[in-house]
Write a protein that holds these residues in place. Structure first.
Motif, short mmCIF file in Angstrom:
data_model
loop_
_atom_site.label_atom_id
_atom_site.label_comp_id
_atom_site.label_asym_id
_atom_site.label_seq_id
_atom_site.Cartn_x
_atom_site.Cartn_y
_atom_site.Cartn_z
N ARG A 1 0.83 -1.20 0.00
CA ARG A 1 0.00 0.00 0.00
C ARG A 1 0.87 1.26 0.00
O ARG A 1 0.54 2.24 -0.67
N ALA B 1 -3.74 -4.21 1.09
CA ALA B 1 -4.84 -3.28 0.82
C ALA B 1 -6.16 -3.95 1.20
O ALA B 1 -6.51 -4.97 0.61
N TYR C 1 -10.06 0.32 1.45
CA TYR C 1 -9.03 1.11 0.77
C TYR C 1 -9.11 0.90 -0.74
O TYR C 1 -9.03 1.86 -1.52
N LYS C 2 -9.29 -0.33 -1.16
CA LYS C 2 -9.37 -0.60 -2.60
C LYS C 2 -10.60 0.08 -3.22
O LYS C 2 -10.53 0.58 -4.36
#
Length: 563
Positions: A31, A128, A132-133
């Motif tokens: 990340r 991730a 977040y994705k």
């Protein structure tokens, strides 16, 4: 993120230690690595109303001035900046992109490719999580949509590239229609609205939010509904129906205005959840200036945030300060064609017959005038508390309009102080004006359209619009309100073209007026006389930009008409 990581050219974003190869797999190995790549994508993917003369970002094509002097807002002090090419009608398919205004053309395709790469490989990032994705997916779809929107308003239909090319692919992708591109932008915006957060922590201002994506959708649909694109026949024909759909819809549909109105209303309704709101608590003489001057104020939904503080001898400031104030590249003179759009404080038109009462005339104007225009005897900044643009005055040289642009220049900027550029991409006021314009075109001057304009006028102390306006009269009033409220924020050029009014006298063609200002012996006021300092040329082909011949000669792009 946007400051500390963006002081390097794109080629250095993935600097490697000696003996260590940084590959695409490295970017998606964590990340933290991906965040660095996202930072670079924001830098090249979020356009700015300013010109930075950044050789790292733009190594071969640079521009030095804002776009206002292309329009009836302003005039360049010097002749070597790109607006002069427009004013002479010299926009061609063989001139450099910088002369044609679009110095970011190639950079946009790089940004789109970055977005496509991230969208394809996001699931490869091992640390991730799903939240977040989802956020990153929304950010990349927003940036991709924004770059397509910037090309739509310049070129009409362009090739839609929604995946990363491999060396074995056919790169000669033809232009899509205006309708295809609008639908593509809207779909990306819808996806972004669904996935993006309403807001971020204060240290991450500059990242895309739900409201930003919705405002992009609303702006795109407003442009799509406007006469330039929402037409059965284009402004100039490409010779056949299929090609004409590259530059207009091929039909006129009034429901497009309703779609634009609905999208703008959704942006207005969405804003509070992101802590976005109109600035209304600074006083009628300060609300407007606070909204455009103060970085990260509540009204700014998104701003391009590449640079930290810049001194007055650095771009963007160096590109539009008058030479008489600082030995810069040349100032932006506000012309009388624009000044006469300001109403008096009582909402009635101002008259400008010439006379001995210039300062009295200025004092009667909409409070936004004094917050925008540096006129004779007004303060320009902390170093120049008293402008002199009268004949023989210290700041009169090359001031064709009779006044200098003050808006965009923060008071904090001076000879010994620097300031962070407030490069606004979206602010809440635009959503209200988009809504009012689109709703009037869809339904006529209904109360909701009046309310949207009046809230903008009211926060600057201006009276409500008359209630008995016809649809056509309301159209003219809301257009004028856009001219005043969004002045010098890089809206006017695109509004002029989407409304197809560039050929009207005094807009982008014909006489441009300034004021010749002189002292009056024994009087504190000044004499003034309007005069024509320039006659400009606008050719119908200039309603859209040309693609460069170097691209067209590759054999897959249909050139816009007239080039």
């Amino acid at each position: 993120m946007a400051v500390s990581s963006c002081d390097k050219p794109l080629s250095q974003f993935l600097d490697k230690a000696p003996g260590v190869d940084v590959t695409e797999n490295t970017v998606f190995s964590s990340r933290a690595q991906l965040e660095t790549f996202i930072t670079g994508t924001y830098r090249i993917g979020i356009h700015s109303i300013f010109s930075y003369n950044d050789a790292n970002l733009i190594p071969t094509s640079r521009t030095f001035c804002i776009n206002a002097p292309i329009t009836d807002e302003a005039e360049c002090e010097v002749t070597f900046m790109h607006p002069e090419q427009w004013n002479a009608g010299n926009i061609t398919a063989s001139t450099a992109l910088v002369a044609n205004e679009d110095y970011r053309y190639y950079i946009r395709w790089t940004a789109i490719r970055n977005c496509n790469i991230i969208l394809e490989r996001l699931n490869d990032v091992p640390d991730a999580d799903e939240a977040y994705k989802s956020q990153v997916t929304g950010e990349m779809k927003f940036i991709r949509a924004l770059n397509y929107a910037e090309m739509l308003k310049r070129y009409g239909g362009v090739p839609i590239i929604d995946r990363r090319f491999q060396l074995t692919d056919d790169f000669k992708v033809k232009r899509n229609t205006v309708e295809d591109v609008v639908n593509f932008i809207v779909k990306d915006c819808n996806d972004a609205v669904e996935k993006l957060p309403a807001s971020y922590p204060s240290n991450l201002r500059g990242r895309a939010t739900k409201t930003a994506a919705q405002m992009l959708k609303a702006r795109t649909l407003l442009y799509a509904a406007s006469p330039l694109f929402n037409a059965a026949t284009p402004y100039m024909s490409l010779g056949n129906e299929a090609d004409n759909k590259l530059i207009c819809y091929g039909n006129q549909d009034n429901n497009r205005w309703q779609l634009a109105a609905d999208a703008a209303k959704a942006a207005i309704d969405m804003a509070p959840a992101g802590n976005f709101s109109l600035i209304t608590d600074k006083g009628v003489d300060k609300n407007y200036k606070f909204a455009w001057e103060q970085n990260d104020n509540a009204e700014i939904v998104l701003a391009e945030k590449v640079y930290a503080a810049r001194s007055r001898t650095q771009f963007p400031w160096y590109g539009f300060q008058p030479s008489s104030i600082i030995n810069a590249w040349g100032g932006v003179s506000v012309i009388h064609n624009f000044v006469r759009k300001y109403e008096k404080k009582d909402g009635t038109p101002q008259t400008w017959p010439g006379g001995n009462d210039l300062l009295k005339k200025y004092a009667e104007l909409d409070p936004r005038f004094a917050q925008t225009v540096g006129y004779t005897t007004s303060s320009y900044n902390r170093d120049v508390p008293l402008l002199e643009t009268f004949q023989g005055g210290r700041h009169a040289a090359d001031c064709d309009g009779g006044a200098w642009l003050k808006k965009l220049m923060p008071d904090a900027l001076g000879a010994t102080s620097s300031a962070v550029p407030n490069a606004i991409v979206f602010r809440v006021a635009e959503a209200y004006l988009n809504y009012a314009e689109a709703l009037n075109e869809a339904q006529g001057p209904v109360q909701a359209a009046h309310d949207a304009v009046n809230i903008i006028r009211g926060r600057s102390g201006m009276p409500k619009l008359p209630t008995n306006l016809t649809k056509e009269q309301f159209r003219e009033r809301v257009r004028n309100e856009r001219d005043i409220e969004l002045a010098f924020e890089d809206h006017r050029l695109w509004d002029i073209r989407r409304w197809k009014i560039a050929e009207n006298e005094g807009v982008m063609q014909g006489p441009m007026y300034g004021l010749r200002i002189t002292r009056i012996t024994g009087n504190t006021d000044f004499a003034y006389q309007p005069y024509v300092f320039e006659n400009r040329t606008f050719l119908p082909r200039m309603y859209l930009h040309p693609f460069l011949n170097t691209e067209v000669y590759k054999g897959y792009l249909v050139q816009n008409p007239g080039y």
